[in-house]
Design an enzyme around this catalytic site. Sequence first.
Site, PDB file in Angstrom:
ATOM      1  N   SER A  17     -68.104   8.974 -10.700  1.00  0.00           N
ATOM      2  CA  SER A  17     -67.301   9.771  -9.752  1.00  0.00           C
ATOM      3  C   SER A  17     -66.784   8.933  -8.612  1.00  0.00           C
ATOM      4  CB  SER A  17     -68.151  10.860  -9.096  1.00  0.00           C
ATOM      5  OG  SER A  17     -68.529  11.817  -9.999  1.00  0.00           O
ATOM      6  N   HIS A  67     -63.165  12.314 -13.370  1.00  0.00           N
ATOM      7  CA  HIS A  67     -63.591  11.604 -14.584  1.00  0.00           C
ATOM      8  C   HIS A  67     -62.462  11.660 -15.612  1.00  0.00           C
ATOM      9  CE1 HIS A  67     -67.972  10.864 -14.004  1.00  0.00           C
ATOM     10  NE2 HIS A  67     -67.792  11.763 -13.056  1.00  0.00           N
ATOM     11  N   HIS A 121     -71.706  14.456 -19.027  1.00  0.00           N
ATOM     12  CA  HIS A 121     -72.990  14.706 -18.374  1.00  0.00           C
ATOM     13  C   HIS A 121     -73.763  15.788 -19.137  1.00  0.00           C
ATOM     14  CE1 HIS A 121     -70.100  13.392 -15.303  1.00  0.00           C
ATOM     15  NE2 HIS A 121     -71.122  12.816 -14.701  1.00  0.00           N
ATOM     16  N   TYR A 177     -75.110  18.327 -17.690  1.00  0.00           N
ATOM     17  CA  TYR A 177     -74.819  19.650 -17.108  1.00  0.00           C
ATOM     18  C   TYR A 177     -73.544  20.284 -17.661  1.00  0.00           C
ATOM     19  CZ  TYR A 177     -71.724  17.039 -13.940  1.00  0.00           C
ATOM     20  OH  TYR A 177     -70.755  16.222 -13.429  1.00  0.00           O
ATOM     21  N   GLU A 178     -72.731  19.487 -18.386  1.00  0.00           N
ATOM     22  CA  GLU A 178     -71.539  20.063 -19.012  1.00  0.00           C
ATOM     23  C   GLU A 178     -71.911  20.742 -20.338  1.00  0.00           C
ATOM     24  OE1 GLU A 178     -67.866  17.338 -18.591  1.00  0.00           O
ATOM     25  OE2 GLU A 178     -69.570  16.012 -18.251  1.00  0.00           O
ATOM     26  N   ALA A 213     -72.057   7.984  -8.522  1.00  0.00           N
ATOM     27  CA  ALA A 213     -72.156   8.461  -7.151  1.00  0.00           C
ATOM     28  C   ALA A 213     -73.549   9.067  -7.032  1.00  0.00           C
ATOM     29  CB  ALA A 213     -71.099   9.517  -6.898  1.00  0.00           C
ATOM     30  N   MET A 227     -76.802  12.689 -11.201  1.00  0.00           N
ATOM     31  CA  MET A 227     -76.818  13.542 -12.399  1.00  0.00           C
ATOM     32  C   MET A 227     -76.335  12.799 -13.642  1.00  0.00           C
ATOM     33  SD  MET A 227     -75.100  16.881 -10.632  1.00  0.00           S
ATOM     34  CE  MET A 227     -75.540  17.384  -8.950  1.00  0.00           C
ATOM     35  N   SER A 228     -76.478  11.477 -13.656  1.00  0.00           N
ATOM     36  CA  SER A 228     -75.962  10.713 -14.806  1.00  0.00           C
ATOM     37  C   SER A 228     -76.783   9.441 -14.987  1.00  0.00           C
ATOM     38  CB  SER A 228     -74.503  10.340 -14.543  1.00  0.00           C
ATOM     39  OG  SER A 228     -74.414   9.443 -13.454  1.00  0.00           O
ATOM     40  N   ASN A 255     -73.490  10.445  -0.107  1.00  0.00           N
ATOM     41  CA  ASN A 255     -73.982  11.441   0.854  1.00  0.00           C
ATOM     42  C   ASN A 255     -75.483  11.273   0.983  1.00  0.00           C
ATOM     43  OD1 ASN A 255     -73.710  12.669  -2.072  1.00  0.00           O
ATOM     44  ND2 ASN A 255     -75.422  13.734  -1.117  1.00  0.00           N
ATOM     45  N   HIS A 311     -68.724  18.315  -3.744  1.00  0.00           N
ATOM     46  CA  HIS A 311     -68.201  17.279  -4.642  1.00  0.00           C
ATOM     47  C   HIS A 311     -67.004  16.527  -4.032  1.00  0.00           C
ATOM     48  CE1 HIS A 311     -67.634  15.172  -8.376  1.00  0.00           C
ATOM     49  NE2 HIS A 311     -66.439  15.688  -8.580  1.00  0.00           N
TER      50      HIS A 311
HETATM   51  N1  HPA Z   1     -77.372  14.747  -5.759  1.00  0.00           N
HETATM   52  C1  HPA Z   1     -77.092  14.607  -7.082  1.00  0.00           C
HETATM   53  N2  HPA Z   1     -76.024  13.987  -7.520  1.00  0.00           N
HETATM   54  C2  HPA Z   1     -75.187  13.458  -6.621  1.00  0.00           C
HETATM   55  C3  HPA Z   1     -75.415  13.563  -5.237  1.00  0.00           C
HETATM   56  C4  HPA Z   1     -76.571  14.251  -4.785  1.00  0.00           C
HETATM   57  O1  HPA Z   1     -76.849  14.386  -3.583  1.00  0.00           O
HETATM   58  N3  HPA Z   1     -74.382  12.924  -4.628  1.00  0.00           N
HETATM   59  C5  HPA Z   1     -73.573  12.441  -5.609  1.00  0.00           C
HETATM   60  N4  HPA Z   1     -74.049  12.772  -6.811  1.00  0.00           N
END
Ligand code: HPA
Length: 275
Positions: free
Chosen positions: A32, A63, A85, A87-88, A115, A213-214, A237, A249
């Site tokens: 991302s 993506h 991912h 989650y998809e 990310a 998440m990846s 973040n 996001h």
């Molecule tokens: N958590 C999970 N996945 C992420 C985050 C997060 O804070 N930031 C970017 N991808």
Amino acid sequence: MKKAEMLAVIDAAASKITEVCAGADTVLIAGSGLGGFAERLSDCKSVPYSEIPGFPCSTVPGHAGMWVTGTIGGKRIAVMNGRVHGYEGNGAYELAFPVRVMARMGVKTLIVTNAAGGVNLAFKPGDLMILTDYINFSGMNPLTGANIDEIGPRFPDMSNALTRELIAKAKQAAAEEGLDVREGVYAMMNGPSFESPAEIRMMRILGADAVGMSTVPEIITACHAGIKVLGISCITNMAAGILAESLNHLDVLEIGNRVADRFASWVARIVANIE
Ligand code: HPA
């Protein structure tokens, strides 16, 4: 699906990619906000995932869904612009597929980026972190199902999944670029919801520095297949509960874009330093 059928689809995908864009033994999976990396390559050849047999396509904004091979820093590199991912709704087969295709193409090195949220309180948004190890909190493993013995063993060792020699090269390249980078443990949660503050406190106690998440499925699949892996997180973040603001996001994409230049020059130097 039977093992022989799986291998046939993987090999069909490998020949399609090789036909269109051969010539790179290093692949970068762009996470991302880091999708702009492919635009920095010259002499590009590309193929959309939708034209590669069996290749899973992503549904997430940021993506793209394109395999691109090009030159940066005098070296050929392939970029997987976009990834799928868990989650998809993808399972082990889909998550393992792209890296298995790389294995059959003879790819030697995988640079996998993402990310991530900062769990380590010393981190700040915009930091870049080299993965020294991972924790799989996703509840799944990409090697679930029949083992493909032609690719790797049933019970692969993960002691050196994040290759020491590549970590050293990445640190050296960062020093050459005058870039201050972090090192740490990446924890994977399945998502798509961001974590709860209690989950983040738990992860910090258990030794995680960043959460995302990846990436963990790709690391495990590459290690199984004997591909060397370098993992890099862009801390977009601070993870949930650390700061007063809520997570979204768009902020993840924005910070990703802000570090894109630094990140790209660093990766170009790493690639140039890989034999
Ligand atoms: N958590 C999970 N996945 C992420 C985050 C997060 O804070 N930031 C970017 N991808």
